[in-house]
Design a protein around this motif. Structure first.
Motif, PDB file in Angstrom:
ATOM      1  N   PHE A 266       0.863  -1.180   0.000  1.00  0.00           N
ATOM      2  CA  PHE A 266       0.000   0.000   0.000  1.00  0.00           C
ATOM      3  C   PHE A 266       0.895   1.224   0.000  1.00  0.00           C
ATOM      4  CE2 PHE A 266      -2.396  -3.277   2.149  1.00  0.00           C
ATOM      5  CZ  PHE A 266      -3.668  -3.159   1.607  1.00  0.00           C
ATOM      6  N   TYR A 267       0.550   2.213  -0.805  1.00  0.00           N
ATOM      7  CA  TYR A 267       1.221   3.504  -0.701  1.00  0.00           C
ATOM      8  C   TYR A 267       0.288   4.455   0.023  1.00  0.00           C
ATOM      9  CZ  TYR A 267       4.749   2.224  -4.208  1.00  0.00           C
ATOM     10  OH  TYR A 267       5.772   1.649  -4.889  1.00  0.00           O
ATOM     11  N   GLN A 268       0.810   5.172   0.995  1.00  0.00           N
ATOM     12  CA  GLN A 268       0.028   6.221   1.637  1.00  0.00           C
ATOM     13  C   GLN A 268       0.334   7.537   0.946  1.00  0.00           C
ATOM     14  OE1 GLN A 268      -2.456   6.131   3.508  1.00  0.00           O
ATOM     15  NE2 GLN A 268      -2.307   3.939   3.895  1.00  0.00           N
TER      16      GLN A 268
ATOM     17  N   PRO B 239      -0.307  -3.666 -17.758  1.00  0.00           N
ATOM     18  CA  PRO B 239      -0.607  -2.274 -18.090  1.00  0.00           C
ATOM     19  C   PRO B 239       0.087  -1.313 -17.125  1.00  0.00           C
ATOM     20  CG  PRO B 239      -2.491  -3.299 -17.014  1.00  0.00           C
ATOM     21  CD  PRO B 239      -1.493  -4.383 -17.268  1.00  0.00           C
ATOM     22  N   SER B 240       0.173  -0.074 -17.543  1.00  0.00           N
ATOM     23  CA  SER B 240       0.808   0.943 -16.719  1.00  0.00           C
ATOM     24  C   SER B 240       0.098   1.046 -15.363  1.00  0.00           C
ATOM     25  CB  SER B 240       0.748   2.282 -17.458  1.00  0.00           C
ATOM     26  OG  SER B 240       1.571   3.200 -16.813  1.00  0.00           O
ATOM     27  N   GLY B 241       0.876   1.115 -14.322  1.00  0.00           N
ATOM     28  CA  GLY B 241       0.297   1.306 -12.991  1.00  0.00           C
ATOM     29  C   GLY B 241      -0.140   0.025 -12.301  1.00  0.00           C
ATOM     30  N   CYS B 242       0.216  -1.141 -12.862  1.00  0.00           N
ATOM     31  CA  CYS B 242      -0.242  -2.385 -12.239  1.00  0.00           C
ATOM     32  C   CYS B 242       0.726  -2.858 -11.154  1.00  0.00           C
ATOM     33  CB  CYS B 242      -0.463  -3.477 -13.279  1.00  0.00           C
ATOM     34  SG  CYS B 242       1.057  -4.131 -13.967  1.00  0.00           S
ATOM     35  N   GLY B 243       1.778  -2.098 -10.903  1.00  0.00           N
ATOM     36  CA  GLY B 243       2.646  -2.436  -9.777  1.00  0.00           C
ATOM     37  C   GLY B 243       3.904  -3.203 -10.146  1.00  0.00           C
ATOM     38  N   LYS B 244       4.258  -3.203 -11.417  1.00  0.00           N
ATOM     39  CA  LYS B 244       5.457  -3.932 -11.852  1.00  0.00           C
ATOM     40  C   LYS B 244       6.711  -3.349 -11.204  1.00  0.00           C
ATOM     41  CE  LYS B 244       4.779  -2.948 -16.230  1.00  0.00           C
ATOM     42  NZ  LYS B 244       3.554  -2.137 -16.179  1.00  0.00           N
ATOM     43  N   SER B 245       6.849  -2.033 -11.294  1.00  0.00           N
ATOM     44  CA  SER B 245       8.035  -1.399 -10.698  1.00  0.00           C
ATOM     45  C   SER B 245       8.042  -1.583  -9.186  1.00  0.00           C
ATOM     46  CB  SER B 245       8.076   0.093 -11.031  1.00  0.00           C
ATOM     47  OG  SER B 245       8.171   0.282 -12.417  1.00  0.00           O
ATOM     48  N   THR B 246       6.866  -1.456  -8.585  1.00  0.00           N
ATOM     49  CA  THR B 246       6.754  -1.636  -7.140  1.00  0.00           C
ATOM     50  C   THR B 246       7.296  -3.004  -6.736  1.00  0.00           C
ATOM     51  OG1 THR B 246       4.799  -0.230  -7.116  1.00  0.00           O
ATOM     52  CG2 THR B 246       5.123  -1.673  -5.217  1.00  0.00           C
ATOM     53  N   LEU B 247       6.905  -4.020  -7.494  1.00  0.00           N
ATOM     54  CA  LEU B 247       7.356  -5.378  -7.199  1.00  0.00           C
ATOM     55  C   LEU B 247       8.870  -5.497  -7.396  1.00  0.00           C
ATOM     56  CD1 LEU B 247       6.770  -8.311  -6.527  1.00  0.00           C
ATOM     57  CD2 LEU B 247       6.212  -8.710  -8.933  1.00  0.00           C
TER      58      LEU B 247
ATOM     59  N   THR C 102       8.304  -5.271 -18.946  1.00  0.00           N
ATOM     60  CA  THR C 102       8.041  -4.633 -20.234  1.00  0.00           C
ATOM     61  C   THR C 102       6.549  -4.361 -20.397  1.00  0.00           C
ATOM     62  OG1 THR C 102       8.199  -4.857 -22.626  1.00  0.00           O
ATOM     63  CG2 THR C 102       7.985  -6.885 -21.381  1.00  0.00           C
ATOM     64  N   HIS C 103       6.263  -3.384 -21.247  1.00  0.00           N
ATOM     65  CA  HIS C 103       4.892  -3.089 -21.666  1.00  0.00           C
ATOM     66  C   HIS C 103       4.550  -3.851 -22.931  1.00  0.00           C
ATOM     67  CE1 HIS C 103       4.802   0.987 -19.575  1.00  0.00           C
ATOM     68  NE2 HIS C 103       3.749   0.342 -19.152  1.00  0.00           N
ATOM     69  N   SER C 104       5.618  -4.288 -23.620  1.00  0.00           N
ATOM     70  CA  SER C 104       5.432  -4.798 -24.972  1.00  0.00           C
ATOM     71  C   SER C 104       5.245  -6.308 -24.948  1.00  0.00           C
ATOM     72  CB  SER C 104       6.651  -4.414 -25.819  1.00  0.00           C
ATOM     73  OG  SER C 104       6.779  -5.293 -26.913  1.00  0.00           O
TER      74      SER C 104
ATOM     75  N   GLN D   6      12.480   5.774   0.625  1.00  0.00           N
ATOM     76  CA  GLN D   6      12.116   4.374   0.684  1.00  0.00           C
ATOM     77  C   GLN D   6      11.011   4.001  -0.287  1.00  0.00           C
ATOM     78  OE1 GLN D   6      13.647   2.065   2.618  1.00  0.00           O
ATOM     79  NE2 GLN D   6      15.081   3.583   3.340  1.00  0.00           N
ATOM     80  N   ASP D   7      10.057   4.870  -0.444  1.00  0.00           N
ATOM     81  CA  ASP D   7       8.875   4.464  -1.188  1.00  0.00           C
ATOM     82  C   ASP D   7       8.669   5.250  -2.464  1.00  0.00           C
ATOM     83  OD1 ASP D   7       7.108   3.559   1.728  1.00  0.00           O
ATOM     84  OD2 ASP D   7       7.844   2.271   0.151  1.00  0.00           O
ATOM     85  N   LYS D   8       9.694   5.876  -2.922  1.00  0.00           N
ATOM     86  CA  LYS D   8       9.465   6.688  -4.116  1.00  0.00           C
ATOM     87  C   LYS D   8       9.997   5.999  -5.350  1.00  0.00           C
ATOM     88  CE  LYS D   8       9.241  11.166  -2.020  1.00  0.00           C
ATOM     89  NZ  LYS D   8      10.209  12.067  -1.447  1.00  0.00           N
TER      90      LYS D   8
HETATM   91  N1  LIG Z   1       5.737   6.477  -4.175  1.00  0.00           N
HETATM   92  C1  LIG Z   1       4.455   6.245  -4.483  1.00  0.00           C
HETATM   93  N2  LIG Z   1       3.490   6.826  -3.757  1.00  0.00           N
HETATM   94  C2  LIG Z   1       2.194   6.607  -4.041  1.00  0.00           C
HETATM   95  N3  LIG Z   1       1.754   5.816  -5.021  1.00  0.00           N
HETATM   96  C3  LIG Z   1       2.656   5.195  -5.783  1.00  0.00           C
HETATM   97  C4  LIG Z   1       4.062   5.381  -5.562  1.00  0.00           C
HETATM   98  N4  LIG Z   1       4.743   4.647  -6.473  1.00  0.00           N
HETATM   99  C5  LIG Z   1       3.804   4.035  -7.216  1.00  0.00           C
HETATM  100  N5  LIG Z   1       2.554   4.356  -6.815  1.00  0.00           N
HETATM  101  C6  LIG Z   1       1.282   3.867  -7.373  1.00  0.00           C
HETATM  102  O1  LIG Z   1       1.298   2.474  -7.306  1.00  0.00           O
HETATM  103  C7  LIG Z   1       0.759   1.918  -8.485  1.00  0.00           C
HETATM  104  C8  LIG Z   1       1.772   0.989  -9.120  1.00  0.00           C
HETATM  105  O2  LIG Z   1       2.885   1.748  -9.540  1.00  0.00           O
HETATM  106  P1  LIG Z   1       4.103   1.136 -10.324  1.00  0.00           P
HETATM  107  O3  LIG Z   1       5.035   2.237 -10.659  1.00  0.00           O
HETATM  108  O4  LIG Z   1       4.644   0.000  -9.556  1.00  0.00           O
HETATM  109  O5  LIG Z   1       3.397   0.588 -11.646  1.00  0.00           O
HETATM  110  P2  LIG Z   1       4.072   0.043 -12.983  1.00  0.00           P
HETATM  111  O6  LIG Z   1       3.370  -1.206 -13.306  1.00  0.00           O
HETATM  112  O7  LIG Z   1       5.536  -0.005 -12.861  1.00  0.00           O
HETATM  113  O8  LIG Z   1       3.642   1.144 -14.022  1.00  0.00           O
HETATM  114  P3  LIG Z   1       4.440   1.630 -15.324  1.00  0.00           P
HETATM  115  O9  LIG Z   1       4.266   0.538 -16.317  1.00  0.00           O
HETATM  116  O10 LIG Z   1       3.731   2.869 -15.716  1.00  0.00           O
HETATM  117  O11 LIG Z   1       5.853   1.834 -14.946  1.00  0.00           O
HETATM  118  C9  LIG Z   1       0.375   3.079  -9.364  1.00  0.00           C
HETATM  119  O12 LIG Z   1      -1.005   3.303  -9.225  1.00  0.00           O
HETATM  120  C10 LIG Z   1       1.154   4.212  -8.828  1.00  0.00           C
HETATM  121  O13 LIG Z   1       0.455   5.427  -8.988  1.00  0.00           O
END
Ligand SMILES: Nc1ncnc2c1ncn2[C@@H]1O[C@H](COP(=O)(O)OP(=O)(O)OP(=O)(O)O)[C@@H](O)[C@H]1O
Ligand SMILES: [Mg+2]
Lengths: 264, 282
Positions: free
Chosen positions: A25-27, A54-62, A203-205, B6-8
Motif C-alpha cells: 500500500f502507498y500512503q 498495463p501501466s500502474g499495475c505495480g510492476k516497478s513496485t514489485l 516490459t509493456h510490450s 524508501q517508497d518513491k
Molecule cells: N511512491 C508512491 N506513492 C504513491 N503511489 C505510488 C508510488 N509509487 C507508485 N505508486 C502507485 O502504485 C501503483 C503501481 O505503480 P508502479 O510504478 O509499480 O506501476 P508500474 O506497473 O511499474 O507502471 P508503469 O508501467 O507505468 O511503470 C500506481 O497506481 C502508482 O500510482
C-alpha cells in the motif's frame, strides 16, 4: 569468465527467488493506493522471466521490493532462503534510460559499483564485457557522447561487472527506437545464454516479452495481481525475424486477449 | 537511511523540475560563457590597448588635471612607486576575504546540504536566508566596530555574512535537484547515506555550488573593501579613503586597478574550476 554462478544441480527446477504473498500500500495525501495484492512468484534458477502488464499495475513496485530498495506492506521476498530487506550484492538492477552518471566517463561509470563496495575494479572482467557489448575504445567518452543504445549497453556492463546472479530490469529498452530495441533484445538474450544469470525483465510490450521470456507473468491493475503465467517454449537462440512467424504472432494474440478480456 | 526515498519510484524523464527560489539561478551563464579563439582574445587585448592608449592621449591633449583623472601612465607609475606601501594592504584585504569567505562558504555549504534533507525545516529557514542575502551586510560594520573595534574581526564577520548565505542559497538549489533514479542506483549497489552524498548528491549539485561560490566570493570582495572603507585602519578599502582624502588620484586609481585584478582573478579561478566540474551539464 562469464560462466554461470550458482549451482547447476537441478537447475531446471531449483528456485532462485521467491515472492511470497507480496502486498504493498502507498500512503499518499489523497488517500491510499493498493499497488500490489498478494503476489506470489517462484523465479527459477537461470530463467528469463518477463513481468508484463498495463501501466500502474505495480510492476516497478514489485521489482523495487525484489531489489531491496523498498519494503512491502505484507508478504516477503527471498533470495534462496535469505529474506531480502535491503539491497543484496547478488542482485543488480538495470534502470530505464540507462541511468548513467553524466559527470563520469564510461570507465568511471562502470567503476561506480566497485567504488561503493570499496573494491578494486575487476579490469579484466570489465574489458571483456566492454568488448562483448561492442563498447571497447569508448571508455573515455561521457554519456552525452553515446547513443541511447550504447548508454544502455554501458549500464548492462556496469551491472554485470560486479557479477550478480540476478538481474532486475525495469523497462530497460522502453526509450529506444525499434531497431536499437531489437538489437538490444538480441544482445540481452545472448548475454543471458552465455552467463546463465536469472533475469526478471519488466516490459509493456507483449512481443518483447514473448521474444525474450521463458515465462511471462501477466499482471492486472488496481490492485496489482497476477492474472496469468504463460510459458514460452520457443527454441533458442531466437532470431529477430521469429517475431513475424505465425506461431509467435499467435502467442502474442493469446496474451493480448488475456489482458483485454480481464475486467479492470 | 534516506527514509524519504524508501517508497518513491522515480518518474523517469521528468527529473525534479520544480521551480526554485534562487538568486543567481540565471548566473549559470557565468560558468559556461562561450569559449574564445586565439583571434578573439587578440581582439580583446587590442581593444584594451586602444582604450588605455586613447585615454592617455585624450587626457594629455585635453590637459585634464591630474587630480580629476590621472592618465594611465601615471596610474602605472603610482602602482610601481607605491607598491612597497601598498602590498601589506593588499595582503590584508586578501586574507580577510579568504578567511571570511572560507568561513561563510563552509557554513553555507554544510547548511545547504543538511537543510535540503528536511523539507519542513527548509521551508521555515529559507526566508531568513533570503533576508541575509538581500540585506547588505556592510550595514552591520559600524555596529560590529562598536563591539570589536577597528581590527579585522568586524570585516571578517561581515564578509562571512555576505558570502555565506549566497553560497547556501545556490547550493541548496543544487541539492534540491535530486534525481531519485540515480540515488536508487547507488543504493542498489549498497551505497551508504554518506556515499550517496559524496558520489551522487554533491556532483549533481556541483554546477549550482560553483555559481554560489563565484557570486559569494564577489559579494565577499565587495564587502571586504566596503568594510575597510567604513571601519578599517588597513586594507585596500582604507587606502582608497586615504588617497582620496589626500587627493592623490594616481595612487587612488592604482588601488582600484589592484581591486579589479583581484575581482577578475576570482572569476577566472572559479571559471576554471567550474569548467572542470560542471562541463557535463552543457
Ligand atoms: N511512491 C508512491 N506513492 C504513491 N503511489 C505510488 C508510488 N509509487 C507508485 N505508486 C502507485 O502504485 C501503483 C503501481 O505503480 P508502479 O510504478 O509499480 O506501476 P508500474 O506497473 O511499474 O507502471 P508503469 O508501467 O507505468 O511503470 C500506481 O497506481 C502508482 O500510482
Ligand atoms: Mg514502472
Amino acid at each position: 569468465m562469464l560462466a554461470a554462478s550458482g549451482s547447476s544441480v537441478d537447475a531446471q527446477n531449483s528456485v532462485k527467488m521467491t515472492v511470497d504473498g507480496a502486498s504493498k500500500f502507498y500512503q499518499t495525501r489523497s488517500g491510499g493506493v493498493h499497488a500490489l495484492d498478494d503476489v506470489s512468484i517462484k523465479v527459477r534458477e537461470g530463467e528469463f522471466l518477463c513481468l508484463l502488464g498495463p501501466s500502474g499495475c505495480g510492476k516497478s513496485t514489485l521489482l523495487w521490493s525484489m531489489a531491496g530498495l523498498h519494503g512491502l506492506s505484507g508478504g516477503e521476498i527471498r533470495l534462496g532462503s535469505e529474506k531480502i530487506t535491503k539491497p543484496h550484492p547478488e542482485i543488480a538492477m538495470i534502470f530505464q534510460e540507462a541511468n548513467l552518471l553524466p559527470w563520469r566517463n564510461l570507465a568511471r561509470n562502470i567503476e561506480l559499483p566497485f567504488e561503493i563496495k570499496k573494491q578494486d575494479p575487476d579490469r579484466e572482467r570489465i574489458n571483456k564485457l566492454l568488448k562483448r557489448v561492442g563498447l571497447e575504445g569508448f571508455e573515455t567518452k561521457y554519456p552525452r557522447e553515446l547513443s541511447g543504445g550504447m548508454q544502455q549497453r554501458a549500464s548492462i556492463v556496469r551491472s554485470l561487472a560486479v557479477n550478480p546472479s540476478v538481474l532486475l530490469m525495469d523497462e530497460p529498452f522502453g526509450a529506444l527506437d525499434a531497431f536499437t530495441r531489437d538489437e538490444m533484445n538480441l544482445l540481452i538474450q545472448e548475454i543471458w545464454m552465455e552467463t546463465g544469470k536469472t533475469i526478471i525483465f519488466i516490459t509493456h510490450s507483449i512481443s518483447e516479452a514473448v521474444f525474450l521470456a521463458d515465462r511471462i507473468v501477466v499482471m492486472s491493475a488496481r490492485p496489482g495481481r497476477i492474472a496469468n503465467i504463460v510459458d514460452v517454449d520457443l527454441p533458442r537462440p531466437r532470431p529477430v525475424k521469429i517475431q513475424t512467424t505465425p506461431d509467435f504472432l499467435d502467442r502474442v494474440e493469446a496474451i493480448k486477449a488475456m489482458i483485454d478480456h480481464r475486467p479492470s | 537511511m534516506d527514509s524519504a526515498l524508501q517508497d518513491k519510484i522515480p518518474t523517469f524523464g521528468a527529473k525534479g523540475q520544480k521551480a526554485d527560489v534562487s538568486l543567481g539561478g540565471g548566473m549559470s551563464s557565468l560558468m559556461s560563457g562561450p569559449s574564445r579563439s586565439a583571434f578573439e582574445i587578440f581582439i580583446i587585448i587590442m581593444v584594451a590597448v586602444v582604450i588605455i592608449g586613447g585615454t592617455e592621449l585624450a587626457i594629455r591633449l585635453l590637459e585634464v588635471p591630474l587630480y580629476i583623472f590621472p592618465p594611465p601612465s601615471a596610474i602605472g607609475m603610482a602602482l610601481v612607486t607605491e607598491w612597497p606601501f601598498l602590498w601589506p594592504h593588499l595582503v590584508t584585504t586578501l586574507c580577510e576575504l579568504l578567511i571570511g569567505f572560507s568561513i561563510g562558504a563552509s557554513v553555507g555549504f554544510v547548511l545547504a546540504a543538511v537543510i535540503t534533507q528536511f523539507p519542513f525545516a527548509e521551508k521555515i529557514i529559507t526566508p531568513y536566508i533570503l533576508l541575509l542575502v538581500t540585506t547588505p551586510m556592510l550595514a552591520l560594520v559600524p555596529l560590529l566596530v562598536l563591539r570589536f573595534g577597528f581590527g579585522w574581526e568586524p570585516r571578517i564577520i561581515a564578509v562571512a555574512l555576505a558570502s555565506g548565505p549566497m553560497v547556501m542559497i545556490n547550493s541548496a538549489t543544487g541539492f534540491r535537484r535530486v534525481d531519485l533514479a540515480k540515488i536508487a542506483l547507488a543504493r542498489s549497489f549498497g551505497a551508504s547515506t554518506f556515499q550517496i552524498f559524496t558520489k551522487i548528491r554533491i556532483p549533481m549539485a556541483m554546477p549550482m555550488i560553483m555559481v554560489g561560490l563565484m557570486v559569494g566570493s564577489i559579494f565577499g570582495l565587495l564587502t571586504t573593501v566596503g568594510a575597510e572603507m567604513v571601519g578599517g585602519a588597513e586594507g585596500l578599502g582604507n587606502r582608497l579613503n586615504y588617497y582620496s582624502s589626500m587627493i592623490r588620484m594616481p595612487q587612488f586609481f592604482a588601488v582600484i586597478t589592484l581591486l579589479a585584478v583581484i575581482g577578475i582573478s576570482i572569476y577566472v579561478i572559479f571559471f576554471l574550476i567550474g569548467k572542470k566540474w560542471t562541463s557535463w551539464e552543457s
